[in-house]
Design a protein around this motif. Structure first.
Motif, PDB file in Angstrom:
ATOM      1  N   ARG A 189       3.982  11.640   5.073  1.00 41.02           N
ATOM      2  CA  ARG A 189       4.256  11.303   3.679  1.00 41.02           C
ATOM      3  C   ARG A 189       3.206  10.357   3.108  1.00 41.02           C
ATOM      4  O   ARG A 189       2.765  10.520   1.977  1.00 41.02           O
ATOM      5  CB  ARG A 189       5.640  10.657   3.606  1.00 41.02           C
ATOM      6  N   ALA A 190       2.833   9.364   3.912  1.00 40.04           N
ATOM      7  CA  ALA A 190       1.900   8.362   3.405  1.00 40.04           C
ATOM      8  C   ALA A 190       0.542   8.978   3.123  1.00 40.04           C
ATOM      9  O   ALA A 190      -0.146   8.571   2.199  1.00 40.04           O
ATOM     10  CB  ALA A 190       1.756   7.217   4.410  1.00 40.04           C
ATOM     11  N   LEU A 191       0.141   9.950   3.923  1.00 40.33           N
ATOM     12  CA  LEU A 191      -1.183  10.525   3.732  1.00 40.33           C
ATOM     13  C   LEU A 191      -1.136  11.837   2.961  1.00 40.33           C
ATOM     14  O   LEU A 191      -2.172  12.421   2.686  1.00 40.33           O
ATOM     15  CB  LEU A 191      -1.859  10.734   5.090  1.00 40.33           C
ATOM     16  N   SER A 223       0.843  -1.186   0.000  1.00 41.08           N
ATOM     17  CA  SER A 223       0.000   0.000   0.000  1.00 41.08           C
ATOM     18  C   SER A 223       0.879   1.236   0.000  1.00 41.08           C
ATOM     19  O   SER A 223       0.473   2.284  -0.419  1.00 41.08           O
ATOM     20  CB  SER A 223      -0.906   0.001   1.216  1.00 41.08           C
ATOM     21  N   PHE A 224       2.095   1.074   0.464  1.00 40.19           N
ATOM     22  CA  PHE A 224       2.985   2.218   0.495  1.00 40.19           C
ATOM     23  C   PHE A 224       4.131   1.963  -0.457  1.00 40.19           C
ATOM     24  O   PHE A 224       4.883   1.026  -0.309  1.00 40.19           O
ATOM     25  CB  PHE A 224       3.509   2.444   1.914  1.00 40.19           C
ATOM     26  N   LYS A 282       6.528   9.293   8.335  1.00 42.82           N
ATOM     27  CA  LYS A 282       5.779   8.254   7.639  1.00 42.82           C
ATOM     28  C   LYS A 282       4.306   8.645   7.523  1.00 42.82           C
ATOM     29  O   LYS A 282       3.697   8.516   6.465  1.00 42.82           O
ATOM     30  CB  LYS A 282       5.926   6.942   8.405  1.00 42.82           C
ATOM     31  N   LEU A 283       3.755   9.129   8.628  1.00 43.26           N
ATOM     32  CA  LEU A 283       2.348   9.535   8.614  1.00 43.26           C
ATOM     33  C   LEU A 283       2.141  10.667   7.621  1.00 43.26           C
ATOM     34  O   LEU A 283       1.218  10.647   6.806  1.00 43.26           O
ATOM     35  CB  LEU A 283       1.942   9.979  10.027  1.00 43.26           C
ATOM     36  N   SER A 332       2.674   8.555  -3.399  1.00 38.88           N
ATOM     37  CA  SER A 332       3.139   7.850  -2.225  1.00 38.88           C
ATOM     38  C   SER A 332       2.140   6.763  -1.871  1.00 38.88           C
ATOM     39  O   SER A 332       2.483   5.787  -1.234  1.00 38.88           O
ATOM     40  CB  SER A 332       3.294   8.801  -1.050  1.00 38.88           C
ATOM     41  N   PHE A 333       0.935   6.943  -2.293  1.00 36.65           N
ATOM     42  CA  PHE A 333      -0.069   5.933  -1.985  1.00 36.65           C
ATOM     43  C   PHE A 333      -0.510   5.296  -3.282  1.00 36.65           C
ATOM     44  O   PHE A 333      -1.026   5.941  -4.166  1.00 36.65           O
ATOM     45  CB  PHE A 333      -1.255   6.552  -1.260  1.00 36.65           C
ATOM     46  N   TRP A 334      -0.294   4.009  -3.390  1.00 35.00           N
ATOM     47  CA  TRP A 334      -0.580   3.276  -4.608  1.00 35.00           C
ATOM     48  C   TRP A 334      -2.022   2.809  -4.567  1.00 35.00           C
ATOM     49  O   TRP A 334      -2.448   2.142  -3.637  1.00 35.00           O
ATOM     50  CB  TRP A 334       0.381   2.091  -4.671  1.00 35.00           C
ATOM     51  N   LEU A 386      -0.947   2.971   6.408  1.00 32.44           N
ATOM     52  CA  LEU A 386       0.153   2.689   7.328  1.00 32.44           C
ATOM     53  C   LEU A 386       0.234   1.216   7.699  1.00 32.44           C
ATOM     54  O   LEU A 386       1.125   0.817   8.427  1.00 32.44           O
ATOM     55  CB  LEU A 386       0.013   3.549   8.584  1.00 32.44           C
ATOM     56  N   TRP A 390      11.577   9.642   0.402  1.00 42.87           N
ATOM     57  CA  TRP A 390      10.691   8.517   0.716  1.00 42.87           C
ATOM     58  C   TRP A 390      10.608   8.241   2.207  1.00 42.87           C
ATOM     59  O   TRP A 390       9.558   7.927   2.731  1.00 42.87           O
ATOM     60  CB  TRP A 390      11.156   7.269  -0.027  1.00 42.87           C
ATOM     61  N   ASP A 391      11.739   8.332   2.841  1.00 36.49           N
ATOM     62  CA  ASP A 391      11.778   8.035   4.264  1.00 36.49           C
ATOM     63  C   ASP A 391      12.488   9.162   4.980  1.00 36.49           C
ATOM     64  O   ASP A 391      13.240   9.918   4.360  1.00 36.49           O
ATOM     65  CB  ASP A 391      12.550   6.744   4.517  1.00 36.49           C
ATOM     66  N   TYR A 410      -1.001   5.476  16.891  1.00 37.48           N
ATOM     67  CA  TYR A 410      -1.849   6.403  16.137  1.00 37.48           C
ATOM     68  C   TYR A 410      -3.251   6.400  16.726  1.00 37.48           C
ATOM     69  O   TYR A 410      -3.752   5.353  17.135  1.00 37.48           O
ATOM     70  CB  TYR A 410      -1.908   5.984  14.666  1.00 37.48           C
TER      71      TYR A 410
END
Lengths: 799, 799
Positions: B756-758, A309-310, B753-754, B309-311, A758, B609-610, A740
């Motif tokens: 970037r992912a969202l 997913s990421f 991570k939060l 970032s989100f596939w 996540l 990315w990270d 979270y």
């Protein structure tokens, strides 16, 4: 009934931690008055099922819908269930103090070394997966060669003297015996190795812990099983299982030890957690696809489409590396096997053969391709519906291992009989050219120098049949042969998928599609009577194969790329994409893809990409489980043991709360701890009192948690004395101090997005005072799905 | 100095909202005692810069490092800055009551229609991008044809009679004039259209709002500019700009209106927000790659690698659809242009020509390929370092538009002169075969029936030169020609990239690589003197091209796939991957990729990315901005206007808090509201008092926000009377009631991570009582980066 489901489920071992549900935070949930709430939202009929473990028959009677009653009564609709049996994987790092300390101690160099070892592991995964693919290929080739040679000689002997029934019996007995072998190891030793394994890997990558799916034993049974089923002449392929095999290899190699063999190499210990392991399993699955189809890019896309997913650039690049190594290894060893060392011409298990670049397509053919896509979608949907009914039947009646073995033998026998009959009654004789590609040409009643065309399709490994349908000269098959072949093979393949043998559905689908595609091409040429334009039926065979496969599995981008890579020609990229898109749209109108159907029938809490579109009016408050079992930061050992031993709830995650001293305010959230962590703590007796008395005691380290991963002992195996029950445990160091959280008013799509992006396992719901009010887990989100009548809620059950 | 940076930055318009920083929550931040804090962690030297707007020279003196002092003094190291000029895009849906109400009102059918219109938009994007590519291709072809024909005739005329200097002058003047045209429109009308546009699109997809980057005017300047620069004979390609063009098309089409043309078609209104627009821009970029290289899968991977970032499966499939349509459109129209309608043989702007499948590689060549990858990495790093110094020089001294135009003209003139000189002094004559592929063979001093081989490389569009290096017969070039060509073209291309012209770096890189790759192949054959094995220098040209391009841009998976698709042959997939991997590893050792260098030089807060690996010891507490400017749920209009007008802070997001009535507890977080929303509210005068007095007043709807998107008026343009300042505004309905929050102890990687992912823009940091203590924005995360000496912190500056 729930019992029956369990019998044939993917994880039927009783010794497994099967009975533990995923962190259901409902302490007294089943007593809550949530029965058959009826809410209407946006004009949709919305079913909220009961959260209960009561008998399903009772459920059925109460909320049977008109749409359901149309179907036959005896089929239980257990795709409306969500099993509490499956646990979640935890892709969120447990950032407790131990972890942070380790990370902070690590230097820049340390991280670089880790990165290098990730690459090494990926290389190893690719290499081993390639080797396994090579082994399967050679074994199938050799064994099938022996079998077909024996049968062919027998047939030739009896064609002259009469009494072909003896040949038939020989064929049937050979097939049934080999298949029996394959079915026995699967049904009795490792039921999870049945089928292609793709649904299981999809679930794993989605974050569901399917028990035993990545074990060494599974791999061995899978490999032996797939060899048996292909050699046994079933309508199966050896490609699907490669994906599962690659995943198992990855899960094994990356951990640097084998729990089954009780060997620990003391390497890669850093990777012993779900987050890292998942990444490697993605690489393994990609390497499997890559070896199966010679499609490294397709493999990467498969892994991404089904799992991650990421998206992380470095990860993707590593996955690609594993894929490339895998296809290269296979190619290299096969070139040695074929006595052409260095000539890298077989990048995959299936080789579609090269489509020459001059056979291009024309604009006016595009509508035809779209029509073929629609046919593929329809036939695929039919295949899936038939297989769905069959699977339901199997769940109800064919759940004992010996019955499963007998069914597999029956299918093998019927397949051989039908093939033989078709070949026997076919009078489609073709001249045997000097450079014929047929491996085992059967002459039968044809004139000398000719061979039976039906036998090319039936008396062959499916891979070769596909290739001959793609590439044989126009005129190699007559339309009747192809029509009959399509018809029989369709039903045989449909019957075969879901048997207790290890086998894939890719090749049978391609074969069915190639047959009707070629038929389509031939008919087109004969209707328009301008054979020059429609000269190449092989092109239509390719498009048909894509359409049929797309209609059955409904994969999109990755399948396009796999087909393009397998044909070694990018020219057909556009038509293949169109065809797959059409097949998916048409097929989805009727029924889901085959893998999704099987996932649903196993009641797996599978999370799709997004929350259902019409679920914005649900909030965390409605979705979450509550009340939640919380632990205090310093908690009595007895309490912890009691909570963990409570089999009626079986929670896996516990919010940790802290009470502000000398205040009567309610306690506030300060962390989250997992069952597995508590188990390790109890095992090592990390009690406050003991630490005080024995000052020299070794401090618990991350290593202790990693050593126990992933098979944590059950609570029953840990002995806690009555004195120890009175001790206290300080969770501060071990809990994830920053879980979270979401407020209660958060809408379901928002919760879903956070959870999915996540890869969470537990999401704490808090009120505006930061007090725990609920806990959202996978099943809470997975149970909402979009049905025909709008949003539906699945029932939860302890299957 | 900061002023100079601004002059040549991507968004140099003064009328732009350039001066507004991304939601810096530091109300009095610059007064805080954060100057040159020195912390040492894990043995690394760690620089915490100052958060200030003071002159950079002063900064420099204070924390100059030994590693920096080795470089020439006059080069300002402004890649250590992070500009506060760039705002963030908001990929997190603003889930306020209005939004939720709309979503809840929408039926299942409504969502389906939305989905269909997404597909329609993607189809349109693909179609228009293909058309633009087609237009560029034909325009370049025609104009370059005219130019080369004129010069060729002139040269031929003067070769006989002597006085070739007149030809030289003609060529120089022609090139300089055409280039001037291209440079003028870029430098004076739309500076953002300079370069390839790939860094800008990378930033956009990363979530940075680069001003003016997706406007219609930018597109027009880009298209006209790229035609001028290619026809002007610069060492540039027309492929890179296609990616930018596709993105602009996507941003325009998906909004259903053009703000520049003041036309609103009242369609696709649902897509008027960052989340949706980003998805379409990804599709547009993919369509651009697809049209440029005939690589639809490569296009999808490019978009994913650089952006998403989100596939999401459906999104990817749509992107792929747009890519396919784009290459198909281009192919179709070009086939008509080439008078071969229906023969779809030019899927991209660059056509590498078909590599025949029989030219395969051998195992023993693999070490050679790896060596070539290393060479490519080295040369790429050299290219990047030179270009970096050049860019710094340009930032300091060449920032006035007229200077930029003059530099472009100078480069054009020098390019022509160098080319002419090289051709003139070359004595590499090759026989002109009957089926020669050279478009403009120059005879010069060669014998009749022969042509000058150097001219094939120089006197040609770069695309044709690449193709001839790949495919010309062995012996078409002699080693000296190739060596000289590589050398001169390397420096020309390096000088050219970064000029104020619209141009790409892909083709020059490929050309340099192809030249030395072919040279490598020829030398190999002559050293080993067994010409049969190393028969095909074209293969080495291909590998060299991949190595050089990989060494410069450092793309990974997508570049492999692009190369494979552009060659139409999957055989070379494995060597290309190896080569790109080696080039990346070697190159990364010295310096970053070219695009990343340019992004850094613009001080863009780009999120990788990270989080840096060694950043676990930083927590949200250290990273966040504080104190935060909060608003009350019911706030006085005057306060809001004052806060918004405060140019020293320029916050863009404000946490909304609520005070529990009759209690002296501190207020708690209850939502988040954006500057843009407040502006719309103020503009529509949504005041509590007015609503009470005029009961019939229309309720504010989502449509009002969408109409204002994306160019919200500045606060200065909104007139609020003194009476109105005393009114109250109720933000409850408009604020996002469930913003994501993290506790203060959360580690930086977790926050990252939060975020970037969202795709967040603001992340609220709360204490355990749910009180706001800080706000994390993009710049807070982007400023930590991994330097040579471990973790470094970039300085923030109002450039």
């Amino acid at each position: 009934m729930a019992n029956i489901t369990k019998k044939v489920s993917w994880s039927s071992r009783a010794d497994e931690s099967g009975a533990t549900g995923e962190g259901t935070p409902l302490l007294n949930g089943s007593e809550q008055p949530r029965h058959s709430r009826q809410l209407s939202g946006g004009g949709n009929i919305f079913q909220i099922g009961r959260l209960s473990t009561v008998d399903l028959e009772e459920e059925m009677a109460s909320d049977e819908q008109d749409s359901l009653s149309r179907r036959p009564k005896e089929i239980p609709h257990n795709e409306k269930l969500l099993s509490l049996k499956y646990e979640s994987l935890d892709y969120d790092n447990i950032e407790n103090q131990l972890f942070l300390e380790e990370e902070r101690r690590m230097s820049h160099m340390g991280f670089r070394c880790l990165e290098i070892s990730r690459w090494v592991v990926c290389g190893l995964i690719g290499f081993l997966t390639g080797l396994i693919a090579c082994f399967i290929d050679i074994a199938v080739e050799e064994l099938a060669g022996v079998k077909y040679q024996v049968v062919k000689e027998n047939i030739e002997k009896f064609t002259e003297v009469g009494g072909l029934s003896i040949s038939l019996i020989l064929w049937v007995v050979l097939n049934a015996a080999i298949t029996m072998l394959g079915a026995i190891i699967v049904a009795f030793f490792e039921p999870i190795a049945a089928g292609s394994g793709i649904p299981q890997i999809k679930c794993y990558l989605n974050g569901v812990k399917v028990p035993r799916v990545v074990r060494l034993k599974t791999l061995m049974v899978k490999v032996a099983g797939v060899i048996c089923s292909v050699v046994g002449g079933l309508a199966v392929g050896k490609e699907g299982p490669m994906i599962h095999s690659g995943a198992v290899v990855a899960a094994g190699v990356s951990q640097g030890r084998s729990t089954s063999l009780k060997r620990d190499f003391k390497i890669f210990e850093y990777f012993r957690r779900d987050t890292e392991k998942r990444d490697f399993v993605s690489a393994g699955a990609a390497a499997g696809v890559s070896a199966a189809f010679g499609a490294p890019v397709g493999g990467v896309l498969f892994s991404l489409e089904e799992g991650a997913s990421f998206w992380n650039q470095m990860l993707t690049w590593r996955i690609f590396f594993a894929s490339m190594i895998s296809t290269f290894t296979l190619n290299f060893f096969l070139s040695i096997y074929h006595n052409k060392p260095g000539q890298l011409s077989s990048p995959g298990l299936i080789n579609f053969g090269r489509f020459e670049s001059d056979t291009t397509y024309n604009l006016y053919e595009i509508p035809l391709f779209i029509a073929m896509g629609a046919i593929g979608g329809l036939l695929g949907a039919l295949f899936n519906v038939l297989n769905y009914w069959l699977t339901i039947f199997r769940i109800r009646y064919v759940h004992r291992p010996c019955l499963q073995v007998m069914e597999a033998m029956l299918v093998a026998a019927v397949t051989a009989t039908v093939s033989f009959t078709m070949i026997y009654f076919s009078d489609d004789c073709q001249p045997l050219g000097p450079d014929h590609t047929e491996e085992y040409p059967l002459q039968l009643f044809c004139a000398d120098g000719e061979y039976n065309s039906m036998a090319t399709a039936f008396f062959n490994t499916p891979e070769r049949s596909v290739r001959s349908l793609f590439h044989n000269q126009p005129g190699s098959y007559n339309p009747l042969t192809l029509g009959l072949f399509t018809l029989t093979y369709f039903f045989l393949a449909c019957w075969t998928y879901g048997l207790a043998v290890s086998a894939g559905v890719f090749i049978p689908s391609l074969l069915i599609g190639a047959a009707w595609g070629r038929l389509f091409g031939i008919l087109l040429a004969s209707i328009t009577s301008s054979s020059s334009i429609w000269a190449d039926p092989g092109k239509y065979a390719l498009i048909g194969a894509a359409a049929q496969l797309g209609g059955i599995v409904r994969m999109t981008l990755s399948l396009t790329v796999i087909m393009v890579e397998a044909t070694g020609n990018v020219t057909y990229g556009f038509p293949i994409m169109l065809v797959l898109m059409t097949a998916k749209i048409v097929g989805d109108y009727f029924v889901e893809g085959l893998y999704d159907i099987h996932i649903k029938l196993q009641s797996v809490p599978f999370l799709h990409w997004d929350a259902p579109a019409t679920s914005h009016w649900l909030t965390a408050r409605e979705v979450m489980g509550s009340p939640v079992t919380c632990l205090n930061r310093i908690e009595k050992v007895g309490t912890i043991v009691d909570i963990l031993s409570n089999t009626s709830t079986n929670h896996n995650g516990f919010p940790v709360v802290v009470q502000v001293t000398d205040s009567d305010e309610p306690p506030k959230l300060c962390g989250l701890i997992l069952r597995s962590q508590l188990i390790v703590l109890l095992k090592h007796k990390v009690f406050v009192e003991l630490a005080r008395s024995r000052l020299t005691q070794r401090k618990l380290q991350l290593k202790d948690f990693r050593d126990a991963y992933p098979r944590f002992p059950p609570i029953q195996s840990i002995h806690v004395s009555q004195d120890e029950r009175e001790c206290m445990m300080d969770l501060t160091e071990f809990m994830n101090a920053t879980p979270y959280t979401v407020p209660q008013e958060t809408s379901l799509p928002r919760v879903f997005k956070l959870f999915r992006a996540l890869g969470l396992r537990h999401l704490v719901v808090v009120d505006d005072e930061n007090r725990v009010v609920g806990l959202v887990t996978r099943k809470d989100l997975a149970r909402y799905h979009l049905g025909k009548h709008g949003l539906e809620e699945l029932q939860l059950a302890q299957t």
